[in-house]
Write a protein that holds these residues in place. Structure first.
Motif, PDB file in Angstrom:
ATOM      1  N   GLU A  74      34.341  88.458  42.489  1.00 47.29           N
ATOM      2  CA  GLU A  74      33.260  87.723  43.077  1.00 47.29           C
ATOM      3  C   GLU A  74      33.145  86.449  42.725  1.00 47.29           C
ATOM      4  OE1 GLU A  74      29.617  89.665  43.550  1.00 47.29           O
ATOM      5  OE2 GLU A  74      30.227  90.763  45.268  1.00 47.29           O
ATOM      6  N   HIS A  75      33.442  86.267  41.341  1.00 48.54           N
ATOM      7  CA  HIS A  75      33.478  84.882  40.345  1.00 48.54           C
ATOM      8  C   HIS A  75      34.506  84.237  41.068  1.00 48.54           C
ATOM      9  CE1 HIS A  75      32.431  81.742  37.786  1.00 48.54           C
ATOM     10  NE2 HIS A  75      33.614  81.702  37.387  1.00 48.54           N
ATOM     11  N   ALA A  76      35.642  84.751  40.896  1.00 47.75           N
ATOM     12  CA  ALA A  76      37.012  84.007  41.263  1.00 47.75           C
ATOM     13  C   ALA A  76      37.011  83.902  42.829  1.00 47.75           C
ATOM     14  CB  ALA A  76      38.184  85.141  40.827  1.00 47.75           C
ATOM     15  N   TYR A  77      36.520  84.448  43.648  1.00 49.79           N
ATOM     16  CA  TYR A  77      36.440  84.160  45.019  1.00 49.79           C
ATOM     17  C   TYR A  77      35.672  83.322  45.548  1.00 49.79           C
ATOM     18  CZ  TYR A  77      35.779  84.891  50.045  1.00 49.79           C
ATOM     19  OH  TYR A  77      35.706  84.979  51.584  1.00 49.79           O
ATOM     20  N   GLY A  78      34.466  83.135  44.865  1.00 47.80           N
ATOM     21  CA  GLY A  78      33.449  82.256  45.424  1.00 47.80           C
ATOM     22  C   GLY A  78      33.183  80.874  44.453  1.00 47.80           C
ATOM     23  N   LEU A  85      43.195  79.880  50.805  1.00 45.93           N
ATOM     24  CA  LEU A  85      44.325  80.132  50.139  1.00 45.93           C
ATOM     25  C   LEU A  85      44.120  80.165  48.787  1.00 45.93           C
ATOM     26  CD1 LEU A  85      47.339  80.766  49.886  1.00 45.93           C
ATOM     27  CD2 LEU A  85      47.847  78.216  50.207  1.00 45.93           C
ATOM     28  N   SER A  86      43.410  79.248  48.349  1.00 45.81           N
ATOM     29  CA  SER A  86      43.300  79.128  46.823  1.00 45.81           C
ATOM     30  C   SER A  86      42.171  80.288  46.345  1.00 45.81           C
ATOM     31  CB  SER A  86      42.612  77.894  46.514  1.00 45.81           C
ATOM     32  OG  SER A  86      41.483  77.401  47.090  1.00 45.81           O
ATOM     33  N   ALA A  87      41.132  80.700  47.306  1.00 51.93           N
ATOM     34  CA  ALA A  87      40.425  81.808  46.803  1.00 51.93           C
ATOM     35  C   ALA A  87      41.151  83.223  46.993  1.00 51.93           C
ATOM     36  CB  ALA A  87      39.271  81.958  47.983  1.00 51.93           C
ATOM     37  N   PHE A  88      42.012  83.287  47.688  1.00 51.87           N
ATOM     38  CA  PHE A  88      42.820  84.415  47.845  1.00 51.87           C
ATOM     39  C   PHE A  88      43.708  84.559  46.699  1.00 51.87           C
ATOM     40  CE2 PHE A  88      46.713  86.866  48.965  1.00 51.87           C
ATOM     41  CZ  PHE A  88      46.134  87.932  49.518  1.00 51.87           C
ATOM     42  N   GLU A  89      44.484  83.592  46.083  1.00 54.45           N
ATOM     43  CA  GLU A  89      45.227  83.315  44.831  1.00 54.45           C
ATOM     44  C   GLU A  89      44.353  83.560  43.642  1.00 54.45           C
ATOM     45  OE1 GLU A  89      46.915  79.719  45.660  1.00 54.45           O
ATOM     46  OE2 GLU A  89      48.774  80.426  46.574  1.00 54.45           O
ATOM     47  N   SER A  90      43.146  83.182  43.679  1.00 58.33           N
ATOM     48  CA  SER A  90      42.212  83.069  42.477  1.00 58.33           C
ATOM     49  C   SER A  90      41.958  84.880  42.298  1.00 58.33           C
ATOM     50  CB  SER A  90      40.952  82.413  42.732  1.00 58.33           C
ATOM     51  OG  SER A  90      40.144  82.556  41.479  1.00 58.33           O
ATOM     52  N   THR A  91      41.700  85.550  43.496  1.00 54.64           N
ATOM     53  CA  THR A  91      41.594  86.996  43.113  1.00 54.64           C
ATOM     54  C   THR A  91      42.556  87.828  42.574  1.00 54.64           C
ATOM     55  OG1 THR A  91      42.142  87.598  45.574  1.00 54.64           O
ATOM     56  CG2 THR A  91      39.572  86.655  45.096  1.00 54.64           C
ATOM     57  N   GLY A  92      43.763  87.085  42.894  1.00 54.29           N
ATOM     58  CA  GLY A  92      44.981  87.873  42.369  1.00 54.29           C
ATOM     59  C   GLY A  92      45.007  87.675  40.886  1.00 54.29           C
ATOM     60  N   VAL A 132      36.330  92.697  47.452  1.00 54.20           N
ATOM     61  CA  VAL A 132      36.228  91.204  47.528  1.00 54.20           C
ATOM     62  C   VAL A 132      37.851  90.792  47.867  1.00 54.20           C
ATOM     63  CG1 VAL A 132      36.234  89.429  45.812  1.00 54.20           C
ATOM     64  CG2 VAL A 132      34.375  91.328  45.705  1.00 54.20           C
ATOM     65  N   LEU A 133      38.681  91.528  47.392  1.00 58.37           N
ATOM     66  CA  LEU A 133      40.094  91.369  47.623  1.00 58.37           C
ATOM     67  C   LEU A 133      40.128  91.303  49.156  1.00 58.37           C
ATOM     68  CD1 LEU A 133      43.053  90.642  46.709  1.00 58.37           C
ATOM     69  CD2 LEU A 133      43.240  92.894  46.273  1.00 58.37           C
ATOM     70  N   GLU A 134      39.695  92.347  49.711  1.00 54.12           N
ATOM     71  CA  GLU A 134      39.858  92.731  51.421  1.00 54.12           C
ATOM     72  C   GLU A 134      39.331  91.498  52.048  1.00 54.12           C
ATOM     73  OE1 GLU A 134      38.375  95.976  54.547  1.00 54.12           O
ATOM     74  OE2 GLU A 134      39.306  96.435  52.825  1.00 54.12           O
ATOM     75  N   LYS A 135      38.028  90.964  51.762  1.00 56.74           N
ATOM     76  CA  LYS A 135      37.298  89.841  52.202  1.00 56.74           C
ATOM     77  C   LYS A 135      38.347  88.498  51.996  1.00 56.74           C
ATOM     78  CE  LYS A 135      33.883  88.475  50.066  1.00 56.74           C
ATOM     79  NZ  LYS A 135      32.231  88.416  49.838  1.00 56.74           N
ATOM     80  N   ALA A 136      38.649  88.296  50.999  1.00 59.27           N
ATOM     81  CA  ALA A 136      39.603  87.095  50.921  1.00 59.27           C
ATOM     82  C   ALA A 136      40.910  87.283  51.741  1.00 59.27           C
ATOM     83  CB  ALA A 136      40.092  86.979  49.475  1.00 59.27           C
ATOM     84  N   SER A 156      45.373  93.299  52.034  1.00 57.85           N
ATOM     85  CA  SER A 156      44.842  93.293  50.548  1.00 57.85           C
ATOM     86  C   SER A 156      45.706  94.403  49.844  1.00 57.85           C
ATOM     87  CB  SER A 156      43.490  93.443  50.625  1.00 57.85           C
ATOM     88  OG  SER A 156      43.154  94.731  51.398  1.00 57.85           O
ATOM     89  N   ALA A 157      45.976  95.701  50.479  1.00 60.95           N
ATOM     90  CA  ALA A 157      46.849  96.609  49.913  1.00 60.95           C
ATOM     91  C   ALA A 157      48.011  96.204  49.419  1.00 60.95           C
ATOM     92  CB  ALA A 157      46.883  97.870  50.826  1.00 60.95           C
ATOM     93  N   HIS A 158      48.783  95.258  50.155  1.00 59.14           N
ATOM     94  CA  HIS A 158      49.785  94.746  49.813  1.00 59.14           C
ATOM     95  C   HIS A 158      49.752  93.727  48.303  1.00 59.14           C
ATOM     96  CE1 HIS A 158      51.980  94.906  53.880  1.00 59.14           C
ATOM     97  NE2 HIS A 158      51.926  96.057  53.326  1.00 59.14           N
ATOM     98  N   ILE A 159      48.695  93.020  48.249  1.00 59.12           N
ATOM     99  CA  ILE A 159      48.499  92.151  47.187  1.00 59.12           C
ATOM    100  C   ILE A 159      48.085  93.164  45.819  1.00 59.12           C
ATOM    101  CG2 ILE A 159      47.046  90.311  46.164  1.00 59.12           C
ATOM    102  CD1 ILE A 159      49.417  89.786  48.364  1.00 59.12           C
TER     103      ILE A 159
END
Length: 205
Positions: A74-78, A85-92, A132-136, A156-159
């Protein structure tokens, strides 16, 4: 004298910590409940005040891990991300960082065979963390034309699969699996290839 690892009123946490150390050394099936008690510095009989068996103890370690993992994701996402895009990459990247920093928790969560449906409480914290990953993914997928848009769960499953593969093969120093590239670079480039395939990044020139 008090036994190593145990402090009055903190038996449950001492046992979880002992379990995590053993998981890191031997894997989730490489120790007994009695050995976990010994690692925590208590008698085997003391374990049964909190846990019915080894799987209950590992499930408690997984529950603790999912709580920390959810906070990190959640911290990485928000955390002030400028774009979907940056939020998504941050969760990875957060996924990879968690696996490296908390290997015992990671194994308890994803490699122990403990189902997240074991208890409603475990299901709740696991669903929140992976949500969180699914939301991103759902937010980022809005930039794909509707007719080409994969379901967010698949996205999200692929990532998740890609992140888990990098962790398994390269991020934990397994013998014979050394890569000439840092795990972070492997994950970033892999995600980049995937996102280009979806039309979310410009092709390389």
């Amino acid at each position: 004298m008090p036994k190593r690892g145990y402090h009055h009123g903190n038996l449950r946490e001492a046992l979880i910590n002992g379990c995590l150390r053993l998981i890191e050394k031997r894997g989730p099936t490489g120790f007994t409940l009695s050995e976990a008690a010994r690692e925590a510095g208590v008698t085997p009989a003391a374990v049964y005040r909190h846990f019915e068996g080894r799987e209950d103890l590992i499930a408690a370690a997984a529950h603790e891990g999912y709580e920390m993992f959810g906070d990190l994701m959640e911290h990485a996402y928000g955390n002030g991300q400028p774009s979907a895009l940056s939020a998504f990459e941050s969760t990875g990247r957060a996924y990879l960082a968690f696996a490296r920093k908390y290997p015992g928790h990671y194994v308890a969560m994803f490699e122990s065979g403990i189902s997240i449906n074991r208890t409603p409480e475990l299901n709740a914290v696991a669903t929140r963390a992976m949500g969180v990953l699914e939301k991103a993914a759902a937010e980022l997928s809005q930039h794909i034309p509707a007719e080409k848009r994969p379901p967010p769960q698949m996205f999200s499953a692929h990532i998740w699969a890609m992140s888990h593969g990098v962790v398994e093969l390269f991020a934990r120093g397994s013998p014979g699996t050394q890569s000439p590239f840092p795990p972070e670079d492997l994950l970033e480039t892999g995600i980049g290839i995937y996102l280009r395939g979806l039309g979310l990044l410009e092709p390389d020139s």
